[in-house]
Design a protein around this motif. Sequence first.
Motif, mmCIF file in Angstrom:
data_model
loop_
_atom_site.group_PDB
_atom_site.id
_atom_site.type_symbol
_atom_site.label_atom_id
_atom_site.label_comp_id
_atom_site.label_asym_id
_atom_site.label_seq_id
_atom_site.Cartn_x
_atom_site.Cartn_y
_atom_site.Cartn_z
ATOM 1 N N ASP A 25 0.841 -1.205 0.000
ATOM 2 C CA ASP A 25 0.000 0.000 0.000
ATOM 3 C C ASP A 25 0.876 1.256 0.000
ATOM 4 O OD1 ASP A 25 0.942 0.037 2.623
ATOM 5 O OD2 ASP A 25 -0.910 0.882 3.413
ATOM 6 N N PHE A 26 2.154 1.110 -0.389
ATOM 7 C CA PHE A 26 3.024 2.276 -0.469
ATOM 8 C C PHE A 26 2.622 3.136 -1.657
ATOM 9 C CE2 PHE A 26 6.388 -0.556 1.611
ATOM 10 C CZ PHE A 26 6.091 -0.069 2.870
ATOM 11 N N ASN A 27 3.104 4.375 -1.647
ATOM 12 C CA ASN A 27 2.809 5.277 -2.753
ATOM 13 C C ASN A 27 3.705 4.892 -3.926
ATOM 14 O OD1 ASN A 27 1.479 7.578 -3.868
ATOM 15 N ND2 ASN A 27 3.415 8.667 -3.731
ATOM 16 N N SER A 28 3.206 3.971 -4.768
ATOM 17 C CA SER A 28 4.032 3.494 -5.882
ATOM 18 C C SER A 28 3.168 3.263 -7.122
ATOM 19 C CB SER A 28 4.764 2.209 -5.493
ATOM 20 O OG SER A 28 3.842 1.199 -5.152
ATOM 21 N N TYR A 29 3.816 3.395 -8.276
ATOM 22 C CA TYR A 29 3.116 3.343 -9.566
ATOM 23 C C TYR A 29 3.933 2.506 -10.538
ATOM 24 C CZ TYR A 29 0.964 7.306 -7.288
ATOM 25 O OH TYR A 29 0.336 8.107 -6.361
ATOM 26 N N VAL A 30 3.248 1.719 -11.338
ATOM 27 C CA VAL A 30 3.942 0.878 -12.322
ATOM 28 C C VAL A 30 4.676 1.786 -13.318
ATOM 29 C CG1 VAL A 30 3.650 -0.851 -14.137
ATOM 30 C CG2 VAL A 30 2.363 -1.044 -12.002
ATOM 31 N N LEU A 31 5.928 1.443 -13.581
ATOM 32 C CA LEU A 31 6.855 2.312 -14.316
ATOM 33 C C LEU A 31 6.429 2.650 -15.745
ATOM 34 C CD1 LEU A 31 9.766 3.571 -14.305
ATOM 35 C CD2 LEU A 31 10.577 1.380 -15.166
ATOM 36 N N LYS A 32 5.793 1.706 -16.415
ATOM 37 C CA LYS A 32 5.489 1.872 -17.845
ATOM 38 C C LYS A 32 4.796 3.213 -18.113
ATOM 39 C CE LYS A 32 3.166 -0.842 -21.506
ATOM 40 N NZ LYS A 32 3.578 0.069 -22.521
ATOM 41 N N ASP A 33 5.360 3.974 -19.063
ATOM 42 C CA ASP A 33 4.800 5.266 -19.511
ATOM 43 C C ASP A 33 4.821 6.373 -18.448
ATOM 44 O OD1 ASP A 33 4.264 4.044 -21.954
ATOM 45 O OD2 ASP A 33 2.256 3.427 -21.321
ATOM 46 N N GLN A 34 5.589 6.204 -17.380
ATOM 47 C CA GLN A 34 5.674 7.272 -16.379
ATOM 48 C C GLN A 34 6.711 8.325 -16.803
ATOM 49 O OE1 GLN A 34 3.886 7.856 -13.733
ATOM 50 N NE2 GLN A 34 2.838 5.922 -13.358
ATOM 51 N N SER A 61 22.841 10.352 7.272
ATOM 52 C CA SER A 61 22.160 9.222 6.619
ATOM 53 C C SER A 61 21.241 9.717 5.514
ATOM 54 C CB SER A 61 21.371 8.392 7.637
ATOM 55 O OG SER A 61 20.119 8.956 7.873
ATOM 56 N N ILE A 62 21.275 8.969 4.409
ATOM 57 C CA ILE A 62 20.355 9.204 3.292
ATOM 58 C C ILE A 62 19.713 7.855 3.006
ATOM 59 C CG2 ILE A 62 20.124 9.883 0.863
ATOM 60 C CD1 ILE A 62 22.754 11.479 1.194
ATOM 61 N N PHE A 63 18.398 7.852 2.868
ATOM 62 C CA PHE A 63 17.705 6.598 2.566
ATOM 63 C C PHE A 63 16.793 6.846 1.370
ATOM 64 C CE2 PHE A 63 14.801 3.129 2.658
ATOM 65 C CZ PHE A 63 15.475 2.084 3.284
ATOM 66 N N VAL A 64 16.991 6.059 0.313
ATOM 67 C CA VAL A 64 16.158 6.184 -0.886
ATOM 68 C C VAL A 64 15.235 4.975 -0.919
ATOM 69 C CG1 VAL A 64 16.132 6.495 -3.384
ATOM 70 C CG2 VAL A 64 18.080 7.352 -2.040
ATOM 71 N N GLY A 65 13.924 5.235 -0.786
ATOM 72 C CA GLY A 65 12.946 4.158 -0.754
ATOM 73 C C GLY A 65 11.933 4.306 -1.869
ATOM 74 N N GLY A 66 10.928 3.437 -1.867
ATOM 75 C CA GLY A 66 9.968 3.487 -2.963
ATOM 76 C C GLY A 66 8.688 2.742 -2.655
ATOM 77 N N GLY A 67 8.082 2.349 -3.770
ATOM 78 C CA GLY A 67 8.582 1.977 -5.064
ATOM 79 C C GLY A 67 9.854 1.134 -5.011
ATOM 80 N N THR A 68 10.491 1.128 -6.170
ATOM 81 C CA THR A 68 11.762 0.431 -6.339
ATOM 82 C C THR A 68 12.728 1.408 -6.994
ATOM 83 O OG1 THR A 68 10.556 -1.638 -6.697
ATOM 84 C CG2 THR A 68 12.881 -1.616 -7.313
ATOM 85 N N PRO A 69 13.569 2.098 -6.196
ATOM 86 C CA PRO A 69 14.478 3.094 -6.774
ATOM 87 C C PRO A 69 15.358 2.531 -7.878
ATOM 88 C CG PRO A 69 14.476 3.231 -4.374
ATOM 89 C CD PRO A 69 13.659 2.025 -4.729
ATOM 90 N N THR A 70 15.678 1.230 -7.794
ATOM 91 C CA THR A 70 16.595 0.649 -8.779
ATOM 92 C C THR A 70 15.930 0.357 -10.126
ATOM 93 O OG1 THR A 70 16.235 -1.457 -7.637
ATOM 94 C CG2 THR A 70 18.287 -0.293 -7.165
ATOM 95 N N VAL A 71 14.656 0.763 -10.320
ATOM 96 C CA VAL A 71 14.113 0.674 -11.691
ATOM 97 C C VAL A 71 14.618 1.840 -12.548
ATOM 98 C CG1 VAL A 71 12.012 -0.588 -11.052
ATOM 99 C CG2 VAL A 71 11.935 1.915 -11.205
ATOM 100 N N LEU A 72 15.235 2.847 -11.925
ATOM 101 C CA LEU A 72 15.816 3.936 -12.717
ATOM 102 C C LEU A 72 16.904 3.371 -13.627
ATOM 103 C CD1 LEU A 72 16.310 6.783 -10.040
ATOM 104 C CD2 LEU A 72 14.371 6.445 -11.594
ATOM 105 N N LYS A 73 16.971 3.880 -14.864
ATOM 106 C CA LYS A 73 18.037 3.460 -15.785
ATOM 107 C C LYS A 73 19.343 4.104 -15.315
ATOM 108 C CE LYS A 73 14.981 3.333 -19.839
ATOM 109 N NZ LYS A 73 14.050 4.479 -19.933
ATOM 110 N N PRO A 74 20.497 3.555 -15.737
ATOM 111 C CA PRO A 74 21.772 4.111 -15.260
ATOM 112 C C PRO A 74 21.902 5.627 -15.437
ATOM 113 C CG PRO A 74 22.173 2.017 -16.334
ATOM 114 C CD PRO A 74 20.706 2.322 -16.527
ATOM 115 N N ASP A 75 21.470 6.181 -16.589
ATOM 116 C CA ASP A 75 21.609 7.637 -16.788
ATOM 117 C C ASP A 75 20.660 8.412 -15.861
ATOM 118 O OD1 ASP A 75 19.483 6.558 -18.330
ATOM 119 O OD2 ASP A 75 19.424 8.332 -19.613
#
Length: 387
Positions: A25-34, A61-75
């Motif tokens: 129930d986290f604030n997350s959205y399927v990546l396609k077309d975002q 400390s820095i914490f990057v959460g999601g969603g899934t932060p690692t769906v970002l492309k390398p660039d």
Amino acid sequence: MTNNQRTEAVYIHIPFCTNKCFYCDFNSYVLKDQPVMDYLRALDHEMELTVKAHPPGAIKSIFVGGGTPTVLKPDEMEYFLHSVKRHFPVWSDDIEFSMEANPGTTDLEKLKVMREGGVNRISFGVQAFQNSLLSGIGRIHDTDDVYRSLDNARAAGFDNMSIDLMFGLPNQTLEMLAESVDKALELRLPHYSIYSLKVEENTLFHTMYQKNQLPLPDEEDELNMYLLLMERMKAAGYKQYEISNFAKPGYESRHNMTYWRNEDYYGLGAGAHGYINRQRHVNIKGVNPYNEAARTGLPRLESFEVSREEAMEDFLMVGLRVLDGISRTRFEQQFDASLDEVFKRPLSKMVSAGLLETTEDGYRLSSKGILFGNEVFAEFIGTLSAN
């Protein structure tokens, strides 16, 4: 935290996922077309406005959460990490920079970009080591992806890694959990988080639960699962430093400790929560509405002051999750008041019930209290703020 002390912890939300898990129930959205780059630019602008309003200290400390932060492309990942470094340039020497990852979304190239951008800790959402359970909760990775992701992370220079496991899953048995814990411990990681499934509203599991179609373990089995994992982690040399978290000495999650000590942190990104100078805020949740709002100002959904009474209650409720417990000294430093006087009635009630025990400088959950934590925390809700 007093007004002259600068904030040293950052939470950043990346709301994109490859798919939505059945329990999430986290604030997350399927990546396609975002509009991912638009989002990262909006996030960059929110960081700029935030540090202008509240200049940071040396970030610990820095914490990057999601969603899934690692769906970002390398660039995209590179752009994002440059943003973070630009707006939060001063880091403490021993900064913990964590990013959540899903097995299967972390190839070597991306992991190298993360490492070069300052990320030094990864938390993998593994959840279970049985492929049948994983597909039953909507995960798209399998156990092979777990091993591949960890190998890639080590090859990219990561040695501080954690994995999440879950118990109380549909069709999960005590034997399955024992096997998952075995396989997790074989990895010899410095940190493990092991959570029980909560059936949250607005999830597929909630719909199934309402229709009596969710074959969950019964309460006794779930309790036995928790007892098993506590026993196994302890025997393997991990300290249970919080209700759901286990670490080798010195590897406790620093960002989570910020929450549990009720300390200030920046909250950036769609749906993120932040807490600075007793001011709490929640950001706009939808990606496009967030992008729109962050172009012109801080993308707030709501912002409100936390009263002294409510801050005191929060101090106890979140602080007691940590198994070392709460400190009279720290309470007095934050509130200039006596912990024992302010919470005399609920504290003595919980001690008498055998759910809390006294320590040299405060209180902590007893071994029985760990099993009934929610009942203990509930004692402090509204104790002061309802008056």
